[in-house]
Design a protein around this motif. Structure first.
Motif, PDB file in Angstrom:
ATOM      1  N   ILE A  56     -20.500  37.145  20.288  1.00  0.00           N
ATOM      2  CA  ILE A  56     -19.098  37.323  19.905  1.00  0.00           C
ATOM      3  C   ILE A  56     -18.528  35.991  19.410  1.00  0.00           C
ATOM      4  O   ILE A  56     -17.817  35.940  18.393  1.00  0.00           O
ATOM      5  N   GLU A 119     -16.212  45.196  21.326  1.00  0.00           N
ATOM      6  CA  GLU A 119     -15.879  43.802  21.000  1.00  0.00           C
ATOM      7  C   GLU A 119     -16.345  43.428  19.602  1.00  0.00           C
ATOM      8  O   GLU A 119     -15.619  42.779  18.853  1.00  0.00           O
ATOM      9  N   ASN A 122     -14.063  45.054  17.120  1.00  0.00           N
ATOM     10  CA  ASN A 122     -12.785  44.345  16.992  1.00  0.00           C
ATOM     11  C   ASN A 122     -12.898  43.125  16.087  1.00  0.00           C
ATOM     12  O   ASN A 122     -12.005  42.869  15.276  1.00  0.00           O
TER      13      ASN A 122
END
Length: 193
Positions: A56, A119, A122
């Motif tokens: 991420i 995640e 997003n």
């Protein structure tokens, strides 16, 4: 007393982007990361968390760098059409200069994980929204100045251009034919006339 780190976090994160971009999330093992980043497993966990957290952070880092470059082009090019052309040409040159044919890290992440990982989704959505907003801003500026005809919806045009870029990013995994990309750019720009 906490020990100071003997590595540059930004440099390690840049290496992580390269590893994940080349192998994908699922194809990258923790040992790949330890070997490729040049730090110990404990330093990796202490600094970045687990593999997913590092992924991420790598996506965020890639998105920020790309977003900054894109905003520079949009904000520092007087002509709206020229700004959009520069974005398309930057995409093409980046893809054609990649001898490994990795495509776009963000698009690869979208294909591999966005439907399975909230995640990642997003980060992808934030990236797409930033791109759409930048191109939309340029189109509206061009429509207001009369440089771009005002007969089509500016948001639809921005989304069309964004889709052309994403198509180029996917196609680059299979072809390095400059004429192929030149045709896409020429046709995409023609919708602004």
């Amino acid at each position: 007393m906490a020990r100071s780190k003997d590595f540059d976090e930004a440099e390690v994160l840049s290496k992580a982007v390269c590893i994940f971009w080349h192998k994908g999330y699922n194809g990258t093992s923790m040992q790949d990361l330890v070997d490729g980043l040049g730090i110990s497993r404990s330093s990796l966990y202490d600094t970045f968390g687990d593999k997913h957290a590092l992924y991420i952070k790598a996506l965020d880092s890639y998105q920020k760098a790309g977003g900054s470059q894109m905003c520079d082009i949009i904000n520092n090019t007087a002509s709206a059409k020229e700004a959009i052309k520069k974005l398309l040409e930057l995409t093409m040159s980046t893809l054609l200069n990649d001898e490994q044919r990795k495509g776009c890290f963000m698009v690869n992440a979208e294909i591999e994980l966005a439907s399975l990982d909230a995640e990642v989704k997003n980060v992808i959505c934030r990236n797409e929204q930033q791109f759409e907003n930048a191109v939309l801003s340029a189109i509206k500026k061009g429509q207001e100045s009369g440089e771009i005809r005002n007969t089509q919806d500016s948001l639809a045009l921005a989304r069309f251009i964004m889709n052309a870029v994403r198509g180029m990013q996917v196609s680059a995994k299979a072809t390095a034919d400059k004429a192929f990309f030149d045709d896409i750019i020429k046709t995409t720009l023609s919708i602004l006339d």
